[in-house]
Design an enzyme around this catalytic site. Structure first.
Site, mmCIF file in Angstrom:
data_model
loop_
_atom_site.group_PDB
_atom_site.id
_atom_site.type_symbol
_atom_site.label_atom_id
_atom_site.label_comp_id
_atom_site.label_asym_id
_atom_site.label_seq_id
_atom_site.Cartn_x
_atom_site.Cartn_y
_atom_site.Cartn_z
ATOM 1 N N GLY A 57 62.006 29.301 104.583
ATOM 2 C CA GLY A 57 61.692 28.309 105.604
ATOM 3 C C GLY A 57 60.251 28.371 106.071
ATOM 4 O O GLY A 57 59.748 27.432 106.667
ATOM 5 N N GLU A 91 43.559 32.812 98.640
ATOM 6 C CA GLU A 91 43.590 33.878 99.646
ATOM 7 C C GLU A 91 42.270 34.646 99.655
ATOM 8 O O GLU A 91 41.714 34.926 100.720
ATOM 9 C CB GLU A 91 44.747 34.838 99.365
#
Length: 178
Positions: A57, A91
Site C-alpha cells: 500500500g 535513489e
C-alpha cells in the site's frame, strides 16, 4: 483498551531514519545490504531498507524519496548490475542532489565497471542526472568487498564503522551551524 501488536505499531509510527541503504535488491538484499541493515539496527541506528521499512500500500517513490530526504547518511551498495536499475540510479541521484553524505560500498564490482547505459527507455535529462550522481559516488572514498574471498564479518564491521563515523560528523556539522 486493547494494545496493538508491536509489529503493527512499528508500521504505523515510523521512527526517523538516520541511514538509507541504496542497493539493487536482487544482487544484495539477502546478503550484504540485508546484513548491514540488521547490523545497524542492532546497534540502535534507525536505517531504511525497502523490504524492511515498506508495507503493501506504500507509494514506492513517495516513501523512498521521503526516507532519502530525511536521512543523514546514505550507503550505496554497488553491485555488478546496479546500473541496470532505474530505481537504484534514481535513489543515488536524489542522495547526491540533496547533498547527503554517501558511503559507497563496491560489492563484487570495481568503480570503473559502473556505467549508466542508454537503453532507450530513459529520457536524456534523467540519464545525465544519473551519470552525474554515479560519477560523484565513484569519486567518493568507499569500501570494496569481494564476496568470494572477503571476510564478511570484517566487511560488515568496516561498513558499520564508516556509517557511524559519518553520522557523528554530520551531527557535529549540524551543531556547528546552529
Amino acid at each position: 483498551m486493547q494494545r496493538l501488536p508491536a509489529k503493527l505499531c512499528r508500521n504505523v509510527v515510523r521512527p526517523a531514519i538516520d541511514v538509507f541503504i541504496n542497493h539493487r535488491g536482487i544482487d544484495t538484499k539477502k546478503n550484504f545490504a540485508g546484513l548491514l541493515y540488521h547490523q545497524l539496527s542492532g546497534m540502535g541506528v534507525p536505517s531504511f531498507l525497502d523490504s524492511m521499512n515498506m508495507k503493501p500500500g506504500d507509494r514506492l517513490f513517495d516513501h523512498i524519496d521521503k526516507a532519502i530526504l530525511g536521512c543523514k547518511v546514505g550507503v550505496a551498495v554497488f553491485s555488478p548490475r546496479y546500473c541496470d536499475s532505474y530505481f537504484c540510479l534514481h535513489e543515488l541521484a536524489l542522495l547526491m542532489e540533496s547533498k547527503k553524505r554517501v558511503v559507497p560500498i563496491f560489492y563484487d564490482v570495481k568503480p570503473s565497471q559502473l556505467q549508466v547505459r542508454d537503453n532507450g527507455k530513459c529520457p536524456a535529462k534523467e540519464l545525465q542526472r544519473f551519470r552525474y550522481a554515479l560519477e560523484e559516488a565513484k569519486y567518493t572514498v568507499g569500501l570494496t568487498f569481494d564476496p568470494v574471498t572477503g571476510d564478511w564479518s570484517e566487511a560488515l564491521k568496516d561498513a558499520s564503522e564508516a556509517v557511524i563515523t559519518n553520522l557523528i560528523e554530520v551531527e557535529e556539522e549540524r551543531k556547528r551551524r546552529r
